[in-house]
Design a protein around this motif. Structure first.
Motif, PDB file in Angstrom:
ATOM      1  N   PRO A 248      -4.429   8.339  -0.910  1.00  0.00           N
ATOM      2  CA  PRO A 248      -4.069   6.956  -0.589  1.00  0.00           C
ATOM      3  C   PRO A 248      -3.935   6.115  -1.848  1.00  0.00           C
ATOM      4  O   PRO A 248      -4.700   6.281  -2.802  1.00  0.00           O
ATOM      5  CB  PRO A 248      -5.248   6.485   0.275  1.00  0.00           C
TER       6      PRO A 248
ATOM      7  N   ASN B 286      -0.930  -4.981  11.209  1.00  0.00           N
ATOM      8  CA  ASN B 286      -2.312  -4.669  10.858  1.00  0.00           C
ATOM      9  C   ASN B 286      -3.237  -4.875  12.046  1.00  0.00           C
ATOM     10  O   ASN B 286      -3.159  -5.892  12.744  1.00  0.00           O
ATOM     11  CB  ASN B 286      -2.770  -5.569   9.700  1.00  0.00           C
TER      12      ASN B 286
ATOM     13  N   SER C 154      -3.866   2.222  -2.514  1.00  0.00           N
ATOM     14  CA  SER C 154      -4.012   0.913  -1.891  1.00  0.00           C
ATOM     15  C   SER C 154      -3.686  -0.194  -2.891  1.00  0.00           C
ATOM     16  O   SER C 154      -2.795  -0.029  -3.728  1.00  0.00           O
ATOM     17  CB  SER C 154      -5.409   0.758  -1.305  1.00  0.00           C
TER      18      SER C 154
ATOM     19  N   HIS D  66       1.960  -4.394   2.821  1.00  0.00           N
ATOM     20  CA  HIS D  66       0.793  -4.436   3.694  1.00  0.00           C
ATOM     21  C   HIS D  66       1.034  -5.314   4.933  1.00  0.00           C
ATOM     22  O   HIS D  66       0.346  -5.182   5.958  1.00  0.00           O
ATOM     23  CB  HIS D  66      -0.417  -4.957   2.920  1.00  0.00           C
TER      24      HIS D  66
ATOM     25  N   HIS E  71       3.666   1.537  -8.751  1.00  0.00           N
ATOM     26  CA  HIS E  71       2.854   0.745  -7.828  1.00  0.00           C
ATOM     27  C   HIS E  71       2.648  -0.680  -8.329  1.00  0.00           C
ATOM     28  O   HIS E  71       2.230  -1.550  -7.553  1.00  0.00           O
ATOM     29  CB  HIS E  71       1.499   1.417  -7.612  1.00  0.00           C
TER      30      HIS E  71
ATOM     31  N   ASN F  47      -9.851  -1.069  -6.079  1.00  0.00           N
ATOM     32  CA  ASN F  47      -9.872  -0.648  -4.681  1.00  0.00           C
ATOM     33  C   ASN F  47     -10.085   0.861  -4.647  1.00  0.00           C
ATOM     34  O   ASN F  47      -9.408   1.602  -5.364  1.00  0.00           O
ATOM     35  CB  ASN F  47      -8.569  -1.018  -3.979  1.00  0.00           C
TER      36      ASN F  47
ATOM     37  N   ASP G  80      -1.147  -1.132   8.154  1.00  0.00           N
ATOM     38  CA  ASP G  80      -2.468  -0.913   7.568  1.00  0.00           C
ATOM     39  C   ASP G  80      -2.645   0.577   7.312  1.00  0.00           C
ATOM     40  O   ASP G  80      -1.732   1.375   7.547  1.00  0.00           O
ATOM     41  CB  ASP G  80      -3.574  -1.473   8.476  1.00  0.00           C
ATOM     42  N   GLY G  81      -3.819   0.966   6.822  1.00  0.00           N
ATOM     43  CA  GLY G  81      -4.016   2.352   6.425  1.00  0.00           C
ATOM     44  C   GLY G  81      -3.909   3.332   7.574  1.00  0.00           C
ATOM     45  O   GLY G  81      -3.275   4.387   7.458  1.00  0.00           O
TER      46      GLY G  81
ATOM     47  N   THR H 196      -9.994   3.891  -1.944  1.00  0.00           N
ATOM     48  CA  THR H 196      -9.649   4.288  -0.583  1.00  0.00           C
ATOM     49  C   THR H 196      -9.759   5.800  -0.474  1.00  0.00           C
ATOM     50  O   THR H 196      -9.342   6.534  -1.367  1.00  0.00           O
ATOM     51  CB  THR H 196      -8.236   3.825  -0.203  1.00  0.00           C
TER      52      THR H 196
ATOM     53  N   LYS I 154       5.640   3.570  -0.866  1.00  0.00           N
ATOM     54  CA  LYS I 154       4.946   2.295  -0.786  1.00  0.00           C
ATOM     55  C   LYS I 154       5.604   1.416   0.277  1.00  0.00           C
ATOM     56  O   LYS I 154       6.824   1.395   0.435  1.00  0.00           O
ATOM     57  CB  LYS I 154       4.886   1.586  -2.141  1.00  0.00           C
TER      58      LYS I 154
ATOM     59  N   SER J  31     -12.575   1.737   1.324  1.00  0.00           N
ATOM     60  CA  SER J  31     -12.013   2.022   2.646  1.00  0.00           C
ATOM     61  C   SER J  31     -12.007   3.515   2.908  1.00  0.00           C
ATOM     62  O   SER J  31     -11.681   4.310   2.018  1.00  0.00           O
ATOM     63  CB  SER J  31     -10.588   1.461   2.726  1.00  0.00           C
TER      64      SER J  31
ATOM     65  N   VAL K 288       0.857  -1.179   0.000  1.00  0.00           N
ATOM     66  CA  VAL K 288       0.000   0.000   0.000  1.00  0.00           C
ATOM     67  C   VAL K 288       0.895   1.231   0.000  1.00  0.00           C
ATOM     68  O   VAL K 288       2.101   1.135   0.248  1.00  0.00           O
ATOM     69  CB  VAL K 288      -0.941   0.009   1.222  1.00  0.00           C
TER      70      VAL K 288
END
Length: 466
Positions: A399, A303, A401, A139, A107, A410, A143-144, A412, A136, A378, A23
């Motif tokens: 963000p 996480n 992700s 994960h 990414h 995804n 986590d976020g 986010t 980056k 998210s 992420v």
């Protein structure tokens, strides 16, 4: 020795060339007036001198054997900062379009597992006196919510001449977490709590299943329709981003008696409905979203997150009715979470969303059963005030992700300043027109703003996502 938690180990074990499991974040800064032309080159050299690293930025997976896989973290005693911290330049004309193309490409590449699992890209050449930072991190390391907290450590509320690197250690605690007198009994107390949690897991799952079957608003795993968003992934990515006024979305939430997160889900539902309709791929059955929910953190890294499922009501054409259906589905999801312990919530997430998505990497599995859900959406809380890094002001914080096997998109959202920053990342082949979703998001919000017959239902309680 630091052992890898089961959830973090799953992120490592499920990674392949087609499924990068990192992420990140894209930060756009505005330079102060009158800085020298070599400001970014000087900043890069100064960052390479920040050689003291927080533990997370030294970690790399260690293998006790080829059968067991990665079970523990090893600390790299000699981190090569010149490898991790990179200076890049955009091609002309240096618009955000060129920046997003570069981020999409960066990414899509895997992190080197022989090194600590992170990269920091300083990007010059952006127009209008700006530069960017793209980061980056695997994960398995964060986590976020934790990623936002780590990034906040390098930022300040006002311009400062002190340069702080993302990887620099944070302030040390001045008060111990466990008082010395209680330290001897703490392990026994924790063991008792763990035993009680384990006993309650199966009844919790049984009650959650009963609620899910009986409640028509609840979303169950593997009840989502198959769509073009749920085809096998390729390794290439496409990234798109845009900001929306937080005040504007808050007004809509108050008008409908909804939470901010409900409106975000409704925006995404309307955008996905229109995107699939334009491709002649809109299913008659509602899409299902997996919504990450932050749990109380007991340590600094890794996480602390579970996921709940929400029916997006994409089969409903009226935007106000669609929002109310989403509200009802989120209320049903919250009911399964109410009064549960951390372990029980994590177990629910593993069995309803995180686990099912993990087994999608088994060859042929995703093509033979309905998807556990269609998309991850998210909402990560971020700082409400404007921030600075060194002397530059942070203009936007998007963000970045990751899509996962069977879910090619995804979405986010991060709150920063007065905006909600949307970051959309998708498989380059399966979501070929990702940029169009930004326009559909705006149309979806406008439809809620301009709806003539909105009434205000009973307000629902909020959910913190991460």
């Amino acid at each position: 020795m630091t052992f890898i938690s089961p959830l973090d180990a799953m992120f490592l074990a499920s990674e392949t060339r087609e499924h990068p499991m990192h992420v990140g974040g894209l930060h756009i800064f505005r330079l102060p007036e009158g800085v020298p032309a070599d400001y970014l080159q000087t900043l890069h050299r100064q960052l390479l001198e920040c050689t003291e690293l927080a533990p997370m930025y030294r970690r790399k997976p260690a293998w006790p054997g080829p059968v067991l896989g990665a079970l523990r973290w090893a600390d790299d005693a000699d981190v090569d900062l010149e490898y991790h911290v990179r200076l890049s330049a955009l091609p002309g004309p240096g618009r955000v379009r060129e920046l997003l193309v570069l981020v999409s490409r960066l990414h899509g590449s895997l992190l080197d597992r022989h090194r600590p699992l992170w990269e920091f890209h300083l990007i010059e050449g952006l127009d209008d006196n700006r530069f960017a930072v793209y980061v980056k991190v695997h994960h398995a390391l964060t986590d976020g919510v934790n990623a936002v907290r780590n990034t906040m450590r390098m930022l300040s509320r006002e311009p400062t001449g002190v340069l702080r690197a993302l990887w620099s250690p944070g302030p040390r605690r001045t008060v111990p977490l466990v008082a010395p007198a209680a330290a001897s009994i703490a392990p026994l107390a924790r063991a008792g709590v763990l035993a009680g949690n384990m006993v309650g897991v199966l009844p919790t799952l049984a009650r959650a299943a009963v609620v899910g079957v009986r409640n028509p608003d609840a979303a169950l795993p593997f009840s989502a329709p198959m769509t073009v968003l749920n085809r096998p992934l390729t390794g290439a990515r496409r990234f798109a981003s845009q900001s929306w006024s937080l005040e504007r979305i808050t007004v809509v939430a108050k008008r409908y008696g909804a939470t901010l997160n409900d409106v975000v889900l409704a925006m995404c539902s309307g955008a996905l409905r229109e995107y699939l309709r334009a491709e002649d791929e809109l299913p008659s059955k509602s899409l299902v979203a997996a919504v990450p929910v932050a749990l109380r953190r007991t340590d600094g890294d890794g996480n602390a997150v579970t996921m709940v499922l929400c029916r997006l009501a994409s089969d409903i054409s009226d935007p106000a009715t669609r929002l109310r259906s989403i509200q009802a589905s989120m209320v049903a999801a919250k009911e399964t979470m109410r009064g549960r312990t951390q372990l029980q919530l994590s177990t629910i997430g593993m069995l309803t969303s995180i686990g099912p998505s993990g087994i999608n990497v088994i060859p042929g599995f995703a093509a033979s059963v309905p998807p556990p859900y269609n998309v991850v959406i998210s909402n990560v809380p971020g700082p409400r005030e404007r921030l600075f890094w060194h002397a530059a002001s942070l203009e936007a914080w998007y963000p970045v992700s990751m899509p996962i096997e069977g879910q090619s998109l995804n979405i986010t959202v991060l709150s920063y300043g007065g905006n909600l920053e949307f970051g959309l990342i998708g498989c380059r082949r399966n979501v070929a027109h990702l940029q169009r979703l930004l326009g559909h998001l705006e149309d979806s919000l406008s439809a809620l703003e301009n709806h003539p017959t909105a009434t205000t239902p009973k307000a629902a309680s909020g959910v913190t996502s991460g």
